[in-house]
Scaffold this motif. Structure first.
Motif, PDB file in Angstrom:
ATOM      1  N   HIS A   1      11.448   9.708   0.600  1.00  0.00           N
ATOM      2  CA  HIS A   1      10.575  10.993   0.339  1.00  0.00           C
ATOM      3  C   HIS A   1       9.097  10.751  -0.133  1.00  0.00           C
ATOM      4  N   GLN A   2       8.691   9.476  -0.442  1.00  0.00           N
ATOM      5  CA  GLN A   2       7.823   9.079  -1.073  1.00  0.00           C
ATOM      6  C   GLN A   2       6.300   9.035  -0.045  1.00  0.00           C
ATOM      7  N   ASN A   3       5.273   8.881  -0.665  1.00  0.00           N
ATOM      8  CA  ASN A   3       3.903   8.758  -0.151  1.00  0.00           C
ATOM      9  C   ASN A   3       3.574   7.307   0.164  1.00  0.00           C
ATOM     10  N   MET A   4       4.433   6.702   1.007  1.00  0.00           N
ATOM     11  CA  MET A   4       4.378   5.065   1.269  1.00  0.00           C
ATOM     12  C   MET A   4       2.968   4.835   1.971  1.00  0.00           C
ATOM     13  N   THR A   5       2.076   3.863   1.438  1.00  0.00           N
ATOM     14  CA  THR A   5       0.737   3.555   1.883  1.00  0.00           C
ATOM     15  C   THR A   5       0.518   2.161   2.166  1.00  0.00           C
ATOM     16  N   LEU A   6       1.348   1.230   1.450  1.00  0.00           N
ATOM     17  CA  LEU A   6       1.272  -0.095   1.669  1.00  0.00           C
ATOM     18  C   LEU A   6       2.879  -0.605   1.526  1.00  0.00           C
ATOM     19  N   ILE A   7       3.336  -1.438   2.557  1.00  0.00           N
ATOM     20  CA  ILE A   7       4.484  -2.053   2.654  1.00  0.00           C
ATOM     21  C   ILE A   7       4.443  -3.442   2.692  1.00  0.00           C
ATOM     22  N   SER A   8       5.219  -4.601   2.049  1.00  0.00           N
ATOM     23  CA  SER A   8       4.921  -5.679   2.273  1.00  0.00           C
ATOM     24  C   SER A   8       6.253  -6.620   1.968  1.00  0.00           C
ATOM     25  N   GLY A   9       6.096  -7.831   2.742  1.00  0.00           N
ATOM     26  CA  GLY A   9       7.603  -8.531   2.884  1.00  0.00           C
ATOM     27  C   GLY A   9       7.622  -9.530   3.821  1.00  0.00           C
ATOM     28  N   ILE A  10       8.775 -10.378   4.080  1.00  0.00           N
ATOM     29  CA  ILE A  10       8.933 -11.123   5.108  1.00  0.00           C
ATOM     30  C   ILE A  10       9.633 -10.145   6.323  1.00  0.00           C
ATOM     31  N   PRO A  11       8.701 -10.630   7.479  1.00  0.00           N
ATOM     32  CA  PRO A  11       8.851  -9.769   8.704  1.00  0.00           C
ATOM     33  C   PRO A  11      10.274  -9.302   9.153  1.00  0.00           C
ATOM     34  N   PRO A  12      11.264 -10.171   9.102  1.00  0.00           N
ATOM     35  CA  PRO A  12      12.706  -9.729   9.580  1.00  0.00           C
ATOM     36  C   PRO A  12      13.311  -8.614   8.579  1.00  0.00           C
ATOM     37  N   TRP A  13      12.908  -8.940   7.191  1.00  0.00           N
ATOM     38  CA  TRP A  13      13.498  -8.250   6.423  1.00  0.00           C
ATOM     39  C   TRP A  13      12.879  -6.726   6.128  1.00  0.00           C
ATOM     40  N   MET A  14      11.263  -6.696   6.553  1.00  0.00           N
ATOM     41  CA  MET A  14      10.661  -5.197   6.791  1.00  0.00           C
ATOM     42  C   MET A  14      11.291  -4.578   7.865  1.00  0.00           C
ATOM     43  N   GLN A  15      11.775  -5.573   9.102  1.00  0.00           N
ATOM     44  CA  GLN A  15      12.180  -4.776  10.104  1.00  0.00           C
ATOM     45  C   GLN A  15      13.479  -4.090   9.905  1.00  0.00           C
TER      46      GLN A  15
ATOM     47  N   GLY B   1       5.972   5.399  11.073  1.00  0.00           N
ATOM     48  CA  GLY B   1       4.551   5.842  10.987  1.00  0.00           C
ATOM     49  C   GLY B   1       4.557   7.568  10.804  1.00  0.00           C
ATOM     50  N   GLU B   2       5.611   8.122  11.283  1.00  0.00           N
ATOM     51  CA  GLU B   2       5.567   9.627  11.348  1.00  0.00           C
ATOM     52  C   GLU B   2       6.323   9.998   9.989  1.00  0.00           C
ATOM     53  N   LEU B   3       7.385   9.175   9.690  1.00  0.00           N
ATOM     54  CA  LEU B   3       7.927   9.555   8.259  1.00  0.00           C
ATOM     55  C   LEU B   3       7.141   9.206   6.967  1.00  0.00           C
TER      56      LEU B   3
ATOM     57  N   TYR C   1      -9.690   2.282   1.305  1.00  0.00           N
ATOM     58  CA  TYR C   1      -9.249   2.405   0.066  1.00  0.00           C
ATOM     59  C   TYR C   1      -7.964   3.435  -0.039  1.00  0.00           C
ATOM     60  N   ALA C   2      -7.532   4.034   1.114  1.00  0.00           N
ATOM     61  CA  ALA C   2      -6.588   5.167   1.034  1.00  0.00           C
ATOM     62  C   ALA C   2      -5.459   4.552   0.419  1.00  0.00           C
ATOM     63  N   PHE C   3      -4.873   3.183   0.630  1.00  0.00           N
ATOM     64  CA  PHE C   3      -3.567   2.845   0.358  1.00  0.00           C
ATOM     65  C   PHE C   3      -3.348   2.563  -1.109  1.00  0.00           C
TER      66      PHE C   3
ATOM     67  N   ASN D   1       0.651   8.388   5.907  1.00  0.00           N
ATOM     68  CA  ASN D   1      -0.358   7.718   5.061  1.00  0.00           C
ATOM     69  C   ASN D   1      -0.204   6.137   5.072  1.00  0.00           C
ATOM     70  N   PHE D   2       1.004   5.679   5.741  1.00  0.00           N
ATOM     71  CA  PHE D   2       1.060   4.189   5.573  1.00  0.00           C
ATOM     72  C   PHE D   2       0.100   3.585   6.711  1.00  0.00           C
ATOM     73  N   ASN D   3      -0.529   2.794   5.976  1.00  0.00           N
ATOM     74  CA  ASN D   3      -1.801   2.319   6.702  1.00  0.00           C
ATOM     75  C   ASN D   3      -2.050   0.848   6.696  1.00  0.00           C
ATOM     76  N   LEU D   4      -1.296   0.229   5.851  1.00  0.00           N
ATOM     77  CA  LEU D   4      -1.627  -1.288   5.558  1.00  0.00           C
ATOM     78  C   LEU D   4      -0.092  -1.875   5.314  1.00  0.00           C
ATOM     79  N   MET D   5      -0.012  -3.158   5.963  1.00  0.00           N
ATOM     80  CA  MET D   5       1.356  -3.920   5.783  1.00  0.00           C
ATOM     81  C   MET D   5       0.747  -5.476   5.506  1.00  0.00           C
ATOM     82  N   VAL D   6       1.508  -5.852   4.360  1.00  0.00           N
ATOM     83  CA  VAL D   6       1.155  -7.359   4.031  1.00  0.00           C
ATOM     84  C   VAL D   6       2.399  -7.984   4.390  1.00  0.00           C
ATOM     85  N   GLN D   7       2.284  -9.309   4.893  1.00  0.00           N
ATOM     86  CA  GLN D   7       3.554  -9.747   5.260  1.00  0.00           C
ATOM     87  C   GLN D   7       3.102 -11.411   5.115  1.00  0.00           C
TER      88      GLN D   7
END
Length: 499
Positions: free
Chosen positions: A205-219, A234-236, A137-139, A239-245
């Motif tokens: 500078h945010q506490n990003m925990t979930l990032i989602s989108g189409i893979p090439p544009w996430m890249q 992951g260092e920046l 539930y961390a995200f 707490n980023f621990n879940l990706m939705v694509q």
């Protein structure tokens, strides 16, 4: 655990149990949906034109309702755009999802009050299944981002009209609004690179925990973050621990994306489109995406080899087989009937019904009778890349028809993250892997009809620059994996690495 996490736990378990029960009733649910759809649309223009009052079962339905693509459905869409009610579905749509078609130009896909829950709840259900299964539930305690199109909507005949991702943005639950990034103003920026720079600025500078989108544009987003910070994503964002694509097959992008993150994190794959939300990854351990069998869509399946036949075989859910390549046909509570989506899928399980997306009907190469599909070229390249520890940024394949008795071949345009030590040996392995996947291609090579494939290297960011040049950079736009002609191949000429 914060209050939001505590409230999510019982709801996640409730939804997960409900979905688990639905796995056992999928066929019955599909039969019920078909009857319900017909009953609801019996007095529409489409229902009257196609004798819905005389349809009592699936066999009747197949006789009355032919397979259509957008062009054949367009006359009904035009009536709706003129302000008519009760055309494809009762009343009128609450939205038009505006999307670019390969041959149809701009397409306007109706979304109704009955169909909008399919678009909204399916992504929610995917996340809740993940919560229930993993207990992670961390995200929910940090910031979440979806790289999407503009939420600003136009109006056609009084109907709000825009990109699906922009429409969905208006339906984000209030309890998540405080977690959502980027800001509404940033999401409204049309020019992708300007928007991306602003997203980086807002999220850096945010506490990003979930990032989602189409893979090439996430890249692309990850690349900008690393350029700015000099750190892995992951260092920046520790707490980023879940990706939705979703939107494209994740596998070709997977290695580079995880390298950019710097560590392994969980991911959830989705299968959404403007026409509906068809499947989602419900398990972190089982392969494939769970077909959305109880969400207002009645699915049909046509063997992919028959899709261009005058009278192709049409199958309902209970008739499908594991491993067969099917064109996906939908009928839904937005008024799409016998609608050929253009995607092909394969079942990896029928208990429950889980699928993989194998390609696009129009994205294939059969210039010489080989009928190579997207799944095959992706598998051939990825197998080789993994064995050679090579990372692929992007690629596409086209036929090269030779003249003067020279043998033709497939030309692979590849942007490498790191070059193979021996490009000829790499090419040979890719060719052998494709021959193992496609017997027709193998026969053409063996019979000296075709010569082995050739690789043309694309310079760094070449595909990004190409997409920018045709006005399709960012958002939900995707590069076709395969073409049956040289249109894209010829357009890539300025982006080739000169060696």
């Amino acid at each position: 655990m914060n209050l939001k996490s505590l409230l999510a736990r019982p709801f996640a378990n409730y939804i997960y149990n409900k979905i688990a029960k639905g796995m056992e009733t999928a066929v019955a649910d599909q039969q019920h949906i078909l009857k319900s759809l017909i009953k609801s649309a019996i007095n529409t223009d489409f229902g009257k034109d196609h004798g819905f009052s005389n349809i009592h079962n699936y066999e009747d339905f197949k006789k009355q309702v032919p397979i259509r693509d957008y062009e054949l459905l367009k006359p009904y869409i035009e009536k709706i755009k003129e302000g008519r009610h009760n055309v494809l579905w009762k009343g009128k749509p609450i939205y038009f999802a505006k999307t670019s078609g390969t041959t149809s130009g701009v397409k306007y896909i109706p979304i109704t009050k009955e169909s909008i829950p399919n678009h909204i709840n399916s992504a929610r259900d995917a996340l809740l299944c993940y919560l229930a299964q993993t207990g992670n539930y961390a995200f929910t305690q940090g910031k979440m981002i979806f790289l999407s199109g503009s939420p600003e909507l136009d109006r056609i005949a009084g109907i709000p009209t825009g990109r699906l991702s922009g429409i969905v943005n208006h339906h984000v639950p209030k309890y998540l609004r405080g977690n959502q990034l980027p800001s509404y103003q940033t999401n409204c920026i049309e020019e992708w690179e300007a928007k991306l720079d602003k997203i980086v600025e807002e999220t850096y500078h945010q506490n990003m925990t979930l990032i989602s989108g189409i893979p090439p544009w996430m890249q692309m987003y990850f690349d900008r973050l690393m350029e700015k910070s000099g750190k892995k994503v992951g260092e920046l964002f520790p707490n980023f621990n879940l990706m939705v694509q979703g939107g494209v097959n994740f596998e070709p992008y997977k290695a580079k994306i995880f390298e950019s993150i710097g560590r392994k994190i969980d991911s959830i794959e989705l299968f959404p489109a403007s026409e509906g939300f068809f499947a989602f990854q419900d398990s972190q351990t089982e392969p494939g995406l769970l077909l959305n069998t109880n969400s207002g869509i009645f699915f049909e399946f046509i063997p992919a080899t028959e899709i261009f036949n005058e009278n192709p075989t049409r199958l309902s859910l209970e008739e499908v087989k594991i491993g067969e390549n099917y064109a996906l046909i939908i009928n839904n509570n937005a008024g799409l009937w016998g609608y050929n989506l253009g995607d092909t899928i394969k079942f990896v399980s029928t208990s429950p019904y889980r699928i993989i997306v194998s390609g696009r009907i129009k994205h294939f190469i059969s210039a010489f009778g080989e009928h190579v599909i997207g799944e095959e070229v992706e598998a051939a390249l990825l197998k080789t890349a993994n064995e050679e520890n090579i990372k692929i940024v992007e690629f596409t394949v086209a036929p090269m028809v030779q003249q003067n008795n020279e043998k033709s071949y497939h030309e692979w345009f590849i942007e490498f993250e790191n070059l193979p030590a021996n490009i000829d040996a790499f090419k040979q392995k890719v060719d052998n892997n494709l021959r193992a996947k496609n017997v027709y291609y193998d026969d053409l090579i063996t019979g000296n009809i075709l010569q082995e494939l050739k690789i043309t290297q694309i310079r760094k960011n070449g595909f990004i620059d190409y997409m920018k040049s045709i006005g399709k950079l960012g958002g939900q736009n995707k590069l076709p994996r395969l073409s049956n002609d040289r249109t894209i191949a010829n357009a890539l000429a300025p982006y080739i690495t000169q060696v």
